[in-house]
Design a protein around this motif. Sequence first.
Motif, PDB file in Angstrom:
ATOM      1  N   GLY A   2      11.506  18.282 -73.337  1.00 28.84           N
ATOM      2  CA  GLY A   2      11.037  16.895 -73.257  1.00 28.84           C
ATOM      3  C   GLY A   2      11.911  16.092 -72.306  1.00 28.84           C
ATOM      4  N   PHE A   3      11.671  14.777 -72.260  1.00 30.23           N
ATOM      5  CA  PHE A   3      12.463  13.926 -71.369  1.00 30.23           C
ATOM      6  C   PHE A   3      13.859  13.663 -71.930  1.00 30.23           C
ATOM      7  N   LYS A   4      14.025  13.925 -73.238  1.00 27.72           N
ATOM      8  CA  LYS A   4      15.304  13.647 -73.923  1.00 27.72           C
ATOM      9  C   LYS A   4      16.484  14.287 -73.214  1.00 27.72           C
ATOM     10  N   VAL A  22       4.902  12.815 -72.035  1.00 22.68           N
ATOM     11  CA  VAL A  22       5.526  13.530 -73.143  1.00 22.68           C
ATOM     12  C   VAL A  22       6.473  14.596 -72.616  1.00 22.68           C
ATOM     13  N   LYS A  23       5.987  15.293 -71.600  1.00 21.22           N
ATOM     14  CA  LYS A  23       6.720  16.445 -71.090  1.00 21.22           C
ATOM     15  C   LYS A  23       6.867  16.256 -69.584  1.00 21.22           C
ATOM     16  N   PRO A  24       8.070  16.506 -69.047  1.00 25.45           N
ATOM     17  CA  PRO A  24       8.214  16.377 -67.590  1.00 25.45           C
ATOM     18  C   PRO A  24       7.360  17.431 -66.869  1.00 25.45           C
ATOM     19  N   THR A  25       6.848  17.080 -65.712  1.00 28.85           N
ATOM     20  CA  THR A  25       6.127  18.063 -64.905  1.00 28.85           C
ATOM     21  C   THR A  25       7.179  18.998 -64.283  1.00 28.85           C
ATOM     22  N   ILE A  27       8.130  19.632 -61.255  1.00 28.20           N
ATOM     23  CA  ILE A  27       9.000  19.040 -60.223  1.00 28.20           C
ATOM     24  C   ILE A  27       9.966  18.050 -60.858  1.00 28.20           C
ATOM     25  N   GLN A  28       9.511  17.351 -61.885  1.00 33.18           N
ATOM     26  CA  GLN A  28      10.403  16.401 -62.575  1.00 33.18           C
ATOM     27  C   GLN A  28      11.526  17.157 -63.283  1.00 33.18           C
ATOM     28  N   GLU A  29      11.152  18.251 -63.930  1.00 32.71           N
ATOM     29  CA  GLU A  29      12.134  19.031 -64.664  1.00 32.71           C
ATOM     30  C   GLU A  29      13.240  19.531 -63.733  1.00 32.71           C
ATOM     31  N   GLN A  46       3.002  19.795 -54.379  1.00 30.91           N
ATOM     32  CA  GLN A  46       1.712  19.271 -53.941  1.00 30.91           C
ATOM     33  C   GLN A  46       1.391  17.918 -54.565  1.00 30.91           C
ATOM     34  N   THR A  47       0.392  17.287 -54.013  1.00 33.27           N
ATOM     35  CA  THR A  47      -0.060  15.990 -54.496  1.00 33.27           C
ATOM     36  C   THR A  47      -0.459  16.087 -55.966  1.00 33.27           C
ATOM     37  N   GLY A  48      -0.111  15.088 -56.733  1.00 33.23           N
ATOM     38  CA  GLY A  48      -0.557  15.043 -58.116  1.00 33.23           C
ATOM     39  C   GLY A  48       0.354  15.742 -59.100  1.00 33.23           C
ATOM     40  N   THR A  49       1.571  16.084 -58.668  1.00 31.57           N
ATOM     41  CA  THR A  49       2.460  16.826 -59.562  1.00 31.57           C
ATOM     42  C   THR A  49       3.540  15.940 -60.177  1.00 31.57           C
ATOM     43  N   GLY A  50       3.451  14.633 -59.944  1.00 29.77           N
ATOM     44  CA  GLY A  50       4.400  13.734 -60.603  1.00 29.77           C
ATOM     45  C   GLY A  50       5.675  13.485 -59.820  1.00 29.77           C
ATOM     46  N   LYS A  51       5.594  13.529 -58.498  1.00 31.96           N
ATOM     47  CA  LYS A  51       6.804  13.335 -57.690  1.00 31.96           C
ATOM     48  C   LYS A  51       7.357  11.911 -57.837  1.00 31.96           C
ATOM     49  N   THR A  52       6.476  10.942 -58.020  1.00 34.48           N
ATOM     50  CA  THR A  52       6.943   9.548 -58.077  1.00 34.48           C
ATOM     51  C   THR A  52       7.975   9.351 -59.195  1.00 34.48           C
ATOM     52  N   ALA A  53       7.615   9.738 -60.400  1.00 30.36           N
ATOM     53  CA  ALA A  53       8.550   9.548 -61.518  1.00 30.36           C
ATOM     54  C   ALA A  53       9.796  10.419 -61.333  1.00 30.36           C
ATOM     55  N   ALA A  54       9.644  11.527 -60.603  1.00 27.14           N
ATOM     56  CA  ALA A  54      10.789  12.416 -60.377  1.00 27.14           C
ATOM     57  C   ALA A  54      11.909  11.692 -59.638  1.00 27.14           C
ATOM     58  N   GLY A 331      -7.748  17.125 -60.544  1.00 28.00           N
ATOM     59  CA  GLY A 331      -6.911  17.962 -61.404  1.00 28.00           C
ATOM     60  C   GLY A 331      -5.474  17.490 -61.461  1.00 28.00           C
ATOM     61  N   ARG A 332      -5.251  16.199 -61.295  1.00 25.69           N
ATOM     62  CA  ARG A 332      -3.889  15.685 -61.304  1.00 25.69           C
ATOM     63  C   ARG A 332      -3.293  15.790 -62.698  1.00 25.69           C
ATOM     64  N   ALA A 333      -2.023  16.102 -62.720  1.00 25.97           N
ATOM     65  CA  ALA A 333      -1.261  16.180 -63.961  1.00 25.97           C
ATOM     66  C   ALA A 333      -2.103  16.468 -65.201  1.00 25.97           C
ATOM     67  N   ALA A 334      -2.237  17.709 -65.503  1.00 23.42           N
ATOM     68  CA  ALA A 334      -2.828  18.122 -66.771  1.00 23.42           C
ATOM     69  C   ALA A 334      -4.320  17.825 -66.933  1.00 23.42           C
TER      70      ALA A 334
END
Length: 418
Positions: A2-4, A22-25, A27-29, A46-54, A331-334
């Motif tokens: 998790g993000f914890k 809930v769970k990092p993508t 790339i975030q992990e 690739q696009t849609g994998t959560g790079k922004t929050a990373a 098909g972005r994030a999940a």
Amino acid sequence: MGFKAFQFCDEISESIKAQGFVKPTPIQEKAIPIVMKGRDVVGLAQTGTGKTAAFVLPILERLNQGQRGKVRALIIAPTRELAGQINDVVVSLGKSIGIKSMTIFGGVNINPQMKNLRSGVDVVVACPGRLLDHMNQKTIVLSHLEVLVLDEADQMFDMGFLPDIRKILKQVPKKRQTLLFSATMPKEIQFLAQECLTNPETIETAKNAAAVTVTHALFPVSQHLKTELLLQIMYKIGTGSVLVFTRTKHRAKRLAETLVSADFRAASLQGNLSQAKREKALAGFRDGTFQVLVATDIAARGIDVSQISHVINYDIPDTTDAYIHRIGRTGRAARTGDAYTFVTAEDSGAVRAIERVLKASIERRTVEGFDYKAAESKKNEFARPSRPGQSSNRKPSGAGSTRDGRSFSAGGFRRKKS
Ligand code: ADP
Ligand code: MG
């Protein structure tokens, strides 16, 4: 995981929860711990994998320590839409710690931006051109800069922004953390990374693989039947949100008009639109006013509509990178999505290249009941096809197109249904 595990402060952890993450993508992990250490990072996903929050989350954690009201993080993005979206993420994740963020882009009055900058902000999300204007006019102070992010670097290169980026780089503090994110890694971006990052860690996830949740399908069709096929598929799709790509601006405009005359809520997004119209099309697509958006690759840069159900390549993209970019929008994030590509006999080389990148052959599909053999002379490309269960209400319209579908007679569009 998790993000914890990242041990963000309580306020940021709450914001992450509030955001529904809930769970990092992947790339975030991988990226978050390294960015939090202060390292320079090249993030390839690739696009849609959560790079922004990373990159936004570690930046917020850092900004939470230290002084406020100085521009300590600068995020550079290729388009206004993208800058706006990144800013929204910074604002929603950073609200709880009182971080102030603003966008800087052209096409709008510069004065409110100056006023905003004078009032003191912590994060600036900017497009290169207008940022340079502010730098030249000394209306932005970057001497406190700690983190510089180059987001969607490959798109910035495609759009011709690298000279601007290099000018910006010359005028920001040398001692800083630099993060570069990109969906693909053309040579020019590798060079840029060598120039502006110090001993970077490169993080890659599923290189060149489109989102796993996407179903790819090819629809072999003659050029002159593409529009008819699109309409048939649209009827089958029902309520989904559909992004259609065409090769030219002209075709995007005409195709949107055809869809409208067939009773679809459609709009086009292409370079010829005014900023106001562009924003209206995008906002309408985002909030569902428009079910279909017909766009060219350049115009579609940075669209993030997480609920896109289908990407339809009316024209096959020129490069495999462009294919990955287009498909990354569904098909972005999940979520799951479908990627349909219309292919003519001439596209076989492009298809092979895409299949090579995906490392799989793409399923060929046909639409049941569709007249693939309809002769060009007889076909009525823009007439409204009869909906299933409806008696034919087709009207003669005299619309037509040349073999390559480029030239559309106005008759098919102006025709009003009775
Ligand atoms: P990219 O920059 O890689 O194209 P974005 O950062 O725009 O991707 O994220 C794509 C979508 O995924 C956004 O709608 C975002 O809210 C969502 N998202 C990001 N991280 C997560 C996460 N950990 N869990 C769920 N959704 C996420
Ligand atoms: Mg992004």
